[in-house]
Design an enzyme around this catalytic site. Structure first.
Site, PDB file in Angstrom:
ATOM      1  CB  SER A 148      -0.870  -0.018   1.253  1.00  0.00           C
ATOM      2  OG  SER A 148      -1.630   1.165   1.352  1.00  0.00           O
ATOM      3  CE  LYS A 193      -4.618  -0.037   0.380  1.00  0.00           C
ATOM      4  NZ  LYS A 193      -5.280  -0.858   1.430  1.00  0.00           N
ATOM      5  CE  LYS A 242      -4.081   3.795   2.250  1.00  0.00           C
ATOM      6  NZ  LYS A 242      -5.289   3.175   2.813  1.00  0.00           N
ATOM      7  CG  ASP A 274      -7.763   2.098   0.613  1.00  0.00           C
ATOM      8  OD1 ASP A 274      -8.932   2.529   0.707  1.00  0.00           O
ATOM      9  OD2 ASP A 274      -7.160   1.550   1.559  1.00  0.00           O
ATOM     10  CD  GLU A 319      -8.728  -1.188   0.766  1.00  0.00           C
ATOM     11  OE1 GLU A 319      -7.754  -1.313  -0.008  1.00  0.00           O
ATOM     12  OE2 GLU A 319      -8.626  -1.281   1.993  1.00  0.00           O
ATOM     13  CG  ASP A 334     -10.448  -1.226   5.035  1.00  0.00           C
ATOM     14  OD1 ASP A 334     -10.739  -1.651   6.156  1.00  0.00           O
ATOM     15  OD2 ASP A 334      -9.353  -0.645   4.818  1.00  0.00           O
ATOM     16  CE  LYS A 341      -7.177  -2.501   6.783  1.00  0.00           C
ATOM     17  NZ  LYS A 341      -7.380  -1.039   6.745  1.00  0.00           N
ATOM     18  N   GLY A 350      -3.781  -4.177   6.179  1.00  0.00           N
ATOM     19  CA  GLY A 350      -2.771  -3.822   7.166  1.00  0.00           C
ATOM     20  C   GLY A 350      -3.113  -2.505   7.827  1.00  0.00           C
TER      21      GLY A 350
HETATM   22  O1  OSB Z   1      -7.190   1.593   4.529  1.00  0.00           O
HETATM   23  O2  OSB Z   1      -5.975  -0.130   4.334  1.00  0.00           O
HETATM   24  C1  OSB Z   1      -6.168   0.979   4.818  1.00  0.00           C
HETATM   25  C2  OSB Z   1      -3.084   2.095   6.805  1.00  0.00           C
HETATM   26  C3  OSB Z   1      -3.687   2.699   7.881  1.00  0.00           C
HETATM   27  C4  OSB Z   1      -5.057   2.783   7.938  1.00  0.00           C
HETATM   28  C5  OSB Z   1      -5.831   2.241   6.917  1.00  0.00           C
HETATM   29  C6  OSB Z   1      -5.244   1.605   5.834  1.00  0.00           C
HETATM   30  C7  OSB Z   1      -3.842   1.566   5.767  1.00  0.00           C
HETATM   31  C8  OSB Z   1      -3.099   1.008   4.646  1.00  0.00           C
HETATM   32  C9  OSB Z   1      -1.695   0.548   4.913  1.00  0.00           C
HETATM   33  O3  OSB Z   1      -3.519   0.960   3.513  1.00  0.00           O
HETATM   34  C10 OSB Z   1      -1.565  -0.918   4.999  1.00  0.00           C
HETATM   35  C11 OSB Z   1      -0.211  -1.304   5.531  1.00  0.00           C
HETATM   36  O4  OSB Z   1       0.752  -1.183   4.783  1.00  0.00           O
HETATM   37  O5  OSB Z   1      -0.129  -1.716   6.705  1.00  0.00           O
HETATM   38 MG    MG Z   2      -8.339   0.436   3.187  1.00  0.00          MG
END
Ligand code: OSB
Ligand code: MG
Length: 368
Positions: free
Chosen positions: A135, A161, A163, A188, A213, A238, A262, A290
């Site tokens: 991510s 992925k 953001k 995402d 996402e 999510d 998660k 994550g």
């Molecule tokens: O939306 O998946 C998410 C990190 C913090 C809060 C929400 C998210 C995320 C990530 C990072 O996308 C995932 C990771 O690398 O741990």
């Molecule tokens: Mg997410």
């Protein structure tokens, strides 16, 4: 399993790179760890809440309160048969899933050691190697993002992925697609849009993403169902899936085609296994999300990712992407094929490094 002692501690861990999402930027994680001593064994769990109530309402502070004043008193001194019993005992508390997960998952760690099984096996896992994605947060420039994507692809990660948020979306996806036409790519949004953005969201379809996402409200299912009927990109949920019932309802109304599981968000292994079951019964793929975890939470995520329905690469990646030095030994590493080899020793499969944990601790409280 008789619980003798529980210790809460908060660690402050600086990330090697700040991580930015549509709801904010994180530079240092505040991580609450739960250490449980039972029958001569020690189990560990991690609260995955963000520092601020922006991903969900939980924070390290709310988790500490719920653990100290409810979950720990309800658990200490009791004779538990299985970690799932604890999950049932926690049900009267509404929400606070990340606090619940930290304690329940520590008991799974102990149960795995007691039964001399790798945690992955105990939770029902079958894979011995899990596919990994990364991510990538919002960057200051497109060039910087492209360089990061290139580096992760070269490392071997199987999907990327990114953001997105209004103003950092179609432009960056266009740039990535031009440079990497065949990449397994997804976006995402962390709830950055609403149905008023329908025309804009339809434009995501031209980048043939694996999924988008959580484009809409953090607790919404209905609008996601409306959106899914209008776009061809599969929606992955999510934030709005807190338990197996949410997953069932979401799939029933067509709010999405994929679910990100998660452990913290759904309250621990017991409920996560149920979400997995609901999805598997409907042939809906899942993957493990994550929360910028330390090695403890990461080890739990690795175990979870071995269940048979986890057919898509998750956000579980190498320790060194987050930490100069993780708090477990060995560090989590990723192969050139973009996989993590699942440890086959009893319990977590990684050893918490007490010296490093102690050094990062800013407060602790123990309960007997
Ligand atoms: O939306 O998946 C998410 C990190 C913090 C809060 C929400 C998210 C995320 C990530 C990072 O996308 C995932 C990771 O690398 O741990
Ligand atoms: Mg997410």
């Amino acid at each position: 399993m008789k619980i003798d002692r529980i210790e809460l501690r908060e660690l402050q861990m600086p990330l090697v790179h700040p991580f930015e999402t549509s709801f904010g930027r994180t530079t240092t994680r505040r991580i609450v760890l739960v250490q449980v001593d039972a029958e001569g064994l020690t189990g560990w769990g991690e609260v995955t809440a963000g520092e601020e109530p922006f991903y969900s309402y939980e924070t390290p502070e709310t988790a500490w309160h719920i653990l100290r004043d409810y979950l720990i008193p309800w658990t200490l001194g009791k004779d538990w048969v299985a970690p799932g019993d604890v999950a049932a005992r926690f049900r009267p508390i509404r929400g606070h899933n990340m606090a619940k997960a930290a304690l329940e998952n520590a008991l799974w760690d102990i149960a795995a050691q007691q039964q001399d099984l790798p945690l992955a096996k105990l939770v029902g896992g079958t894979l011995t190697e899990i596919p990994c994605g990364v991510s990538i947060g919002i960057q200051t420039s497109e060039e910087e993002l492209l360089e990061k994507v290139g580096r992760e692809v070269a490392t071997g990660y199987q999907r990327i992925k990114v953001k997105v948020k209004p103003g950092w979306d179609l432009n960056v996806l266009e740039a990535i697609r031009t440079r990497f036409p065949r990449l397994l790519l997804m976006a995402d949004a962390n709830s950055a849009y609403s149905l008023a953005d329908l025309a804009h969201l339809k434009e995501f379809d031209r980048f043939y993403l694996m999924m988008i996402e959580q484009p809409l409200g953090w607790d919404d299912l209905l609008d996601h169902a409306k959106l899914q009927k209008e776009i061809s990109t599969p929606i992955c949920l999510d934030e709005s899936i807190h338990n197996a019932d949410d997953a069932r309802k979401a799939l029933q109304i067509g709010a999405g085609k994929i679910i990100n599981i998660k452990l913290g968000r759904v309250g621990g292994f017991t409920e996560a296994k149920r979400v997995h079951e609901v999805c598997r019964a409907r042939n809906v793929p899942v993957w493990c999300g994550g929360m910028l975890e330390s090695g403890i939470g990461r080890a739990h995520n690795i175990a979870m990712s071995t269940l048979p329905g986890f057919t898509l690469p998750g956000d579980v990646s190498a320790s060194k992407r987050y930490w100069a030095e993780d708090i477990i030994d060995p560090q989590v590493t990723v192969s050139a094929q973009g996989t993590i080899h699942v440890p086959q020793t009893a319990g977590l499969g990684y050893t918490p490094n007490h010296r490093r944990i102690e050094k990062l601790t800013v407060r602790k409280e123990s309960f007997e």
